[in-house]
Design a protein around this motif. Structure first.
Motif, PDB file in Angstrom:
ATOM      1  N   LEU B  68       3.812   2.611  -8.401  1.00  0.00           N
ATOM      2  CA  LEU B  68       4.511   1.943  -7.296  1.00  0.00           C
ATOM      3  C   LEU B  68       4.189   2.624  -5.969  1.00  0.00           C
ATOM      4  N   LEU B  69       4.259   3.959  -5.974  1.00  0.00           N
ATOM      5  CA  LEU B  69       4.020   4.709  -4.740  1.00  0.00           C
ATOM      6  C   LEU B  69       2.614   4.485  -4.209  1.00  0.00           C
ATOM      7  N   LEU B  70       1.636   4.439  -5.132  1.00  0.00           N
ATOM      8  CA  LEU B  70       0.248   4.288  -4.716  1.00  0.00           C
ATOM      9  C   LEU B  70      -0.176   2.829  -4.650  1.00  0.00           C
ATOM     10  N   GLY B  71       0.358   2.031  -5.571  1.00  0.00           N
ATOM     11  CA  GLY B  71      -0.125   0.672  -5.730  1.00  0.00           C
ATOM     12  C   GLY B  71       0.408  -0.315  -4.708  1.00  0.00           C
ATOM     13  N   VAL B  72       1.672  -0.149  -4.308  1.00  0.00           N
ATOM     14  CA  VAL B  72       2.245  -1.102  -3.354  1.00  0.00           C
ATOM     15  C   VAL B  72       1.491  -1.074  -2.020  1.00  0.00           C
ATOM     16  N   PRO B  73       1.279   0.122  -1.446  1.00  0.00           N
ATOM     17  CA  PRO B  73       0.502   0.137  -0.194  1.00  0.00           C
ATOM     18  C   PRO B  73      -0.890  -0.466  -0.372  1.00  0.00           C
ATOM     19  N   LEU B 148      -0.579  -3.323 -11.573  1.00  0.00           N
ATOM     20  CA  LEU B 148       0.392  -3.484 -10.498  1.00  0.00           C
ATOM     21  C   LEU B 148      -0.267  -4.057  -9.254  1.00  0.00           C
ATOM     22  N   VAL B 149      -1.419  -3.503  -8.917  1.00  0.00           N
ATOM     23  CA  VAL B 149      -2.101  -3.919  -7.689  1.00  0.00           C
ATOM     24  C   VAL B 149      -2.480  -5.393  -7.757  1.00  0.00           C
ATOM     25  N   VAL B 150      -3.065  -5.811  -8.872  1.00  0.00           N
ATOM     26  CA  VAL B 150      -3.519  -7.189  -8.983  1.00  0.00           C
ATOM     27  C   VAL B 150      -2.348  -8.166  -8.894  1.00  0.00           C
ATOM     28  N   LEU B 183       7.922  -7.478   1.644  1.00  0.00           N
ATOM     29  CA  LEU B 183       8.253  -6.978   0.313  1.00  0.00           C
ATOM     30  C   LEU B 183       9.400  -7.740  -0.358  1.00  0.00           C
ATOM     31  N   PRO B 184      10.500  -8.050   0.366  1.00  0.00           N
ATOM     32  CA  PRO B 184      11.563  -8.832  -0.289  1.00  0.00           C
ATOM     33  C   PRO B 184      11.071 -10.176  -0.830  1.00  0.00           C
ATOM     34  N   LEU B 185      10.123 -10.778  -0.110  1.00  0.00           N
ATOM     35  CA  LEU B 185       9.608 -12.075  -0.556  1.00  0.00           C
ATOM     36  C   LEU B 185       8.838 -11.970  -1.873  1.00  0.00           C
ATOM     37  N   VAL B 186       8.212 -10.810  -2.105  1.00  0.00           N
ATOM     38  CA  VAL B 186       7.380 -10.679  -3.311  1.00  0.00           C
ATOM     39  C   VAL B 186       8.064  -9.834  -4.380  1.00  0.00           C
ATOM     40  N   LEU B 187       9.378  -9.680  -4.272  1.00  0.00           N
ATOM     41  CA  LEU B 187      10.102  -8.839  -5.221  1.00  0.00           C
ATOM     42  C   LEU B 187       9.844  -9.213  -6.693  1.00  0.00           C
ATOM     43  N   PRO B 188       9.844 -10.508  -7.044  1.00  0.00           N
ATOM     44  CA  PRO B 188       9.554 -10.842  -8.449  1.00  0.00           C
ATOM     45  C   PRO B 188       8.160 -10.378  -8.875  1.00  0.00           C
ATOM     46  N   ALA B 191       8.272  -6.693  -9.370  1.00  0.00           N
ATOM     47  CA  ALA B 191       8.948  -6.325 -10.620  1.00  0.00           C
ATOM     48  C   ALA B 191       8.036  -6.552 -11.814  1.00  0.00           C
ATOM     49  N   SER B 192       7.376  -7.701 -11.851  1.00  0.00           N
ATOM     50  CA  SER B 192       6.543  -7.963 -13.025  1.00  0.00           C
ATOM     51  C   SER B 192       5.335  -7.039 -13.037  1.00  0.00           C
ATOM     52  N   GLY B 193       4.806  -6.715 -11.857  1.00  0.00           N
ATOM     53  CA  GLY B 193       3.701  -5.758 -11.790  1.00  0.00           C
ATOM     54  C   GLY B 193       4.117  -4.401 -12.311  1.00  0.00           C
TER      55      GLY B 193
END
Lengths: 251, 261
Positions: B68-73, B148-150, B183-188, B191-193
């Protein structure tokens, strides 16, 4: 574009099938030998000799930890011959009624300490394996080299604390070759086999754990070819085995 | 989206579809026939089993946090930035997804092993990564990151930039837009990532045994234990496999209802 992708997917699926088809070797007989990982280089030499003597036979060698090989045979793996690095795993095969005839011992092997070239940690004997701060790697107790290591440690009274336990002896050797580990217990023959990539250190207590190597034809396999392979191992093969550092079979 | 008019499916489609479902479910369900139920409780509560389960859950949780820390950015940058050099990076990030995990393990050794590019300096500083629990987490993160990234990158692209632009035009700074809108828009999707990354970490085997080794309590996660048991104690191997299946099912159902997978 979609059509292109689905075409690609079909091609990908068909690939392994095509590869299977190529594997048939034009009607050659196949002799499949499952052998303990420590037999890798010697059996590869014997394979060449066997195929020279039997031009119509393709020998397929499969090396792994002995316990792993037994598990595969009892689950239906198609081996004709099984060569184990200890009697315990051979007994498992016999108990499962998968052995065709009685196993015969064809070699013995003892353990040796393997260290990186130049012995940077200055290991001198078995007791040094318990030195703190060194990465010790062993075979896991379930495989022959692991049970031999465990037996030695108990007999000598040394508490060994490995950083990793592997499922076959070649993995132990690799960890040392790569420099990730400082010391490990492997067979004398593995040290010979590895050439100058590792250094072997003999120790007095090694005769407390001598492994017998038995070989047997596997039930349901090609018993004629299997017996010819076993004859080769017990005959001309003895020279190859002793050159690699194996001991003569215990009578 | 699913409320649009229904278009009939060609009937023949159901046959291969059902076949595919059976293909996945049958082998897993077949394991149930090989369980020795009488020994089951004893097998799954053995010391080795519990220590492997605990280690697996801990390391997978840690690697998910790292992902999460590396992949979200990374996912947001890949989805939004226009920089040209990102093209090759986009493909390279997928490498662990395509590579055999054993190759990943060899690669990690070349970087973080004692003789590795970075590892030799860490070793000199008294820090050893190989054969440690940290190595397990690194191996798991390496193979799980692309998942996660994909999935997040896809979600960010699908969400589009409309709301971001509106927020920015109303005076929100880029960081605020990211935090309050993107980020709030892509929360689902996020989560699945994350769940996918967790699941992939839980199943990691090849990179772990190559890079981290195998030792009870330190590096022997559930898949490594199952691999060991398979050759020595088949009943125990099947029992532990069932435990892993149950954990996997729990993980999947956690996100499945959102329909985001």
């Amino acid at each position: 574009m979609k059509r292109l992708i689905s075409l690609g997917a079909v091609a990908l699926l068909a690939l392994p099938l095509a590869a299977c088809g190529d594997d048939d070797d034009g009607g050659k007989d196949t002799l499949t030998v499952y052998a303990a990982a420590s037999l890798t280089s010697t059996f590869e030499q014997l394979e060449k000799q066997f195929e020279k003597d039997h031009p119509d036979v393709d020998v397929k060698l499969d090396f792994d930890g002995s316990s792993s090989l037994v598990a595969r045979i009892t689950e239906g793996g198609g081996a004709d011959v099984f060569a184990s690095a200890d009697t315990a795993n051979m007994d498992k095969l016999v108990d499962a009624d998968m052995a065709d005839g009685d196993p015969v011992n064809f070699a013995t092997n003892t353990l040796m300490i393997a260290v990186p070239p130049g012995n940077p940690a200055g290991i001198k004997g078995f007791n040094d394996l318990a030195k703190k701060g060194l990465n010790l790697v062993l075979c896991q107790p379930e495989v022959p080299c692991g049970s031999a290591s465990q037996k030695l440690a108990e007999d000598v009274g040394v508490d060994l604390k490995p950083v990793s336990e592997y499922e076959n002896v070649k993995q132990v050797l690799t960890a040392i070759e790569e420099g990730e580990a400082d010391e490990g217990l492997v067979y004398v023959t593995d040290v010979t086999d590895a050439g100058d990539k590792v250094e072997g250190i003999a120790f007095d207590e090694s005769d407390k754990a001598v492994n017998d190597y038995p070989i047997v034809a596997v039930d349901g396999g090609d018993s004629k070819l299997a017996q010819e392979w076993i004859d080769l191992v017990l005959g001309d093969g003895q020279k190859v085995l002793s050159e690699a550092g194996f001991g003569a079979p215990a009578s | 989206m699913s409320n649009t008019r229904h278009v009939g499916l060609p009937r023949w489609l159901y046959l291969p579809a059902v076949l595919a479902g059976v293909f996945v479910v049958l082998p897993v369900a077949s394991m149930a026939t090989r369980i020795s139920w009488a020994d089951f409780p004893g097998l799954v509560t053995s010391e080795a089993a519990l220590s492997a389960l605990q280690l697996s859950l801990k390391t997978s949780a840690a690697s998910t946090v790292l992902c999460l820390l590396l992949g979200v950015p990374l996912a947001v940058v890949l989805a939004r930035s226009q920089a040209g050099w990102l093209g090759p990076l986009r493909s390279l990030v997928l490498l662990p997804l395509v590579l055999p995990p054993v190759v990943g393990g060899v690669a990690l050794l070349s970087a973080f092993g004692r003789k590795g590019l970075l590892g030799q300096h860490l070793e000199a500083a008294g820090l050893q990564i190989a054969f440690s629990t940290i190595a397990v987490v690194i191996a798991q993160t390496f193979v799980s990151l692309p998942f996660l990234v994909v999935s997040l990158e896809g979600a960010v692209r699908t969400a589009g930039e409309r709301y971001d632009v509106i927020a920015a035009s109303l005076g929100a700074r880029p960081t605020t837009v990211l935090r309050r809108v993107t980020l709030p828009l892509v929360l689902p999707g996020l989560a699945s990532g994350a769940v996918l990354a967790f699941a992939r970490s839980l199943g990691e085997f090849g990179a772990t045994i190559t890079f981290a080794g195998s030792l009870e309590g330190t590096t022997r996660t559930l898949p490594l234990l199952i691999y060991n048991l398979r050759v020595t104690d088949t009943d125990a191997a099947v029992a532990m496999s069932v435990v892993l299946v149950v954990v996997a099912i729990v993980v999947i159902t956690m996100v499945r209802p959102r329909g985001a997978l």
